[in-house]
Design an enzyme around this catalytic site. Sequence first.
Site, PDB file in Angstrom:
ATOM      1  N   ASP A  23       0.820  -1.241   0.283  1.00 25.28           N
ATOM      2  CA  ASP A  23      -0.017   0.024   0.095  1.00 25.28           C
ATOM      3  C   ASP A  23       1.097   1.183   0.094  1.00 25.28           C
ATOM      4  O   ASP A  23       1.641   1.331   0.772  1.00 25.28           O
ATOM      5  CB  ASP A  23      -0.830   0.180   1.400  1.00 25.28           C
ATOM      6  CG  ASP A  23      -1.911   1.193   1.482  1.00 25.28           C
ATOM      7  OD1 ASP A  23      -1.540   2.021   0.675  1.00 25.28           O
ATOM      8  OD2 ASP A  23      -2.727   0.916   2.129  1.00 25.28           O
ATOM      9  N   ILE A  24       0.697   1.992  -1.059  1.00 23.57           N
ATOM     10  CA  ILE A  24       1.718   3.306  -1.206  1.00 23.57           C
ATOM     11  C   ILE A  24       1.547   4.092  -0.008  1.00 23.57           C
ATOM     12  O   ILE A  24       2.377   4.965   0.390  1.00 23.57           O
ATOM     13  CB  ILE A  24       1.608   3.764  -2.643  1.00 23.57           C
ATOM     14  CG1 ILE A  24       2.929   4.678  -2.557  1.00 23.57           C
ATOM     15  CG2 ILE A  24       0.417   4.588  -2.628  1.00 23.57           C
ATOM     16  CD1 ILE A  24       2.898   5.137  -4.170  1.00 23.57           C
ATOM     17  N   ASN A  59      -6.054  12.841 -10.864  1.00 23.58           N
ATOM     18  CA  ASN A  59      -6.749  13.477 -11.866  1.00 23.58           C
ATOM     19  C   ASN A  59      -6.509  14.856 -12.165  1.00 23.58           C
ATOM     20  O   ASN A  59      -5.945  15.700 -11.249  1.00 23.58           O
ATOM     21  CB  ASN A  59      -8.370  12.922 -12.020  1.00 23.58           C
ATOM     22  CG  ASN A  59      -8.967  13.496 -10.801  1.00 23.58           C
ATOM     23  OD1 ASN A  59      -8.973  14.907 -10.476  1.00 23.58           O
ATOM     24  ND2 ASN A  59      -9.654  12.543 -10.144  1.00 23.58           N
ATOM     25  N   ASP A 113      -5.501   7.419  -5.598  1.00 24.24           N
ATOM     26  CA  ASP A 113      -5.809   8.867  -5.209  1.00 24.24           C
ATOM     27  C   ASP A 113      -6.771   8.895  -4.074  1.00 24.24           C
ATOM     28  O   ASP A 113      -6.334   9.669  -3.171  1.00 24.24           O
ATOM     29  CB  ASP A 113      -6.516   9.435  -6.476  1.00 24.24           C
ATOM     30  CG  ASP A 113      -6.581  10.960  -6.595  1.00 24.24           C
ATOM     31  OD1 ASP A 113      -6.001  11.601  -5.621  1.00 24.24           O
ATOM     32  OD2 ASP A 113      -7.218  11.331  -7.430  1.00 24.24           O
ATOM     33  N   SER A 156      -1.847   4.938 -14.289  1.00 29.24           N
ATOM     34  CA  SER A 156      -2.817   4.788 -15.375  1.00 29.24           C
ATOM     35  C   SER A 156      -3.565   3.612 -15.568  1.00 29.24           C
ATOM     36  O   SER A 156      -4.233   3.258 -16.383  1.00 29.24           O
ATOM     37  CB  SER A 156      -2.245   5.290 -16.587  1.00 29.24           C
ATOM     38  OG  SER A 156      -2.263   6.563 -16.977  1.00 29.24           O
ATOM     39  N   THR A 157      -2.781   2.356 -14.854  1.00 27.67           N
ATOM     40  CA  THR A 157      -3.346   1.104 -15.103  1.00 27.67           C
ATOM     41  C   THR A 157      -4.628   0.478 -14.294  1.00 27.67           C
ATOM     42  O   THR A 157      -4.937  -0.465 -14.323  1.00 27.67           O
ATOM     43  CB  THR A 157      -2.223   0.248 -14.721  1.00 27.67           C
ATOM     44  OG1 THR A 157      -1.929   0.095 -13.353  1.00 27.67           O
ATOM     45  CG2 THR A 157      -0.903   0.368 -15.708  1.00 27.67           C
ATOM     46  N   TYR A 167      -7.916   4.329 -15.338  1.00 33.34           N
ATOM     47  CA  TYR A 167      -7.479   4.736 -16.701  1.00 33.34           C
ATOM     48  C   TYR A 167      -7.124   3.885 -17.841  1.00 33.34           C
ATOM     49  O   TYR A 167      -7.132   4.184 -19.180  1.00 33.34           O
ATOM     50  CB  TYR A 167      -6.479   5.958 -16.671  1.00 33.34           C
ATOM     51  CG  TYR A 167      -6.698   7.276 -15.963  1.00 33.34           C
ATOM     52  CD1 TYR A 167      -8.213   7.441 -15.482  1.00 33.34           C
ATOM     53  CD2 TYR A 167      -5.937   8.202 -16.062  1.00 33.34           C
ATOM     54  CE1 TYR A 167      -8.516   8.727 -15.161  1.00 33.34           C
ATOM     55  CE2 TYR A 167      -6.383   9.527 -15.237  1.00 33.34           C
ATOM     56  CZ  TYR A 167      -7.603   9.546 -15.158  1.00 33.34           C
ATOM     57  OH  TYR A 167      -7.933  10.752 -14.483  1.00 33.34           O
TER      58      TYR A 167
END
Length: 171
Positions: free
Chosen positions: A11-12, A25, A35, A118-119, A122
């Site tokens: 988990d970032i 975004n 995000d 983006s994966t 997006y």
Amino acid sequence: MKGNISFVKGDITLQDTDAIVNAANSSLLGGGGVDGAIHKAAGPALDEECRRIGYCPTGQAVITTGGNLKAKYVIHTVGPIWHGGTRNEPELLASCYRNSLKLAEEKDIKTIAFPSISTGAYGYPIEQAAHIAVKTVSDYLKTSNTIKEVRFVLFSKRDYDVYVEAYKELQ
Ligand code: ADP
């Protein structure tokens, strides 16, 4: 290469790097996925700073403090939405990594964690995105004197495997 590239499944929001990167975004208002997780963990100070900045174009990056996170900074970058690969998506995705690292260098950030930009929502195919991510970061590190560690934080075992494989192919 002067800095190291590492890969972890995790988990970032929990990383202890100087900065973590958010797959934001353009409105910077927070959303779902990574995000949403970062905004929630960082707290209202992050929302306020993002509101003040207001906007970030695709491929660019902006920086805020980390609020309640362990990381001192959050670098917000806006990945391209996948439209089939005909709308400059590869170059825009590479720009996300490059511009995030450039901002990090300007702030003398030594360790930085990236999610897989983006994966998720997006829709960028992960094999292609992983190749661009590891290639762009490793090229950048050849020229950087300040960044010591770039950590890719992948949320699933499969994503982790794809990134490690992309890195192996690069060697
Ligand atoms: P995008 O809109 O750029 O596609 P997403 O947040 O939808 O961004 O997805 C990007 C990646 O981040 C996906 O692989 C998703 O599984 C992953 N992700 C979601 N939450 C976290 C988290 N807390 N830490 C690391 N990665 C995460």
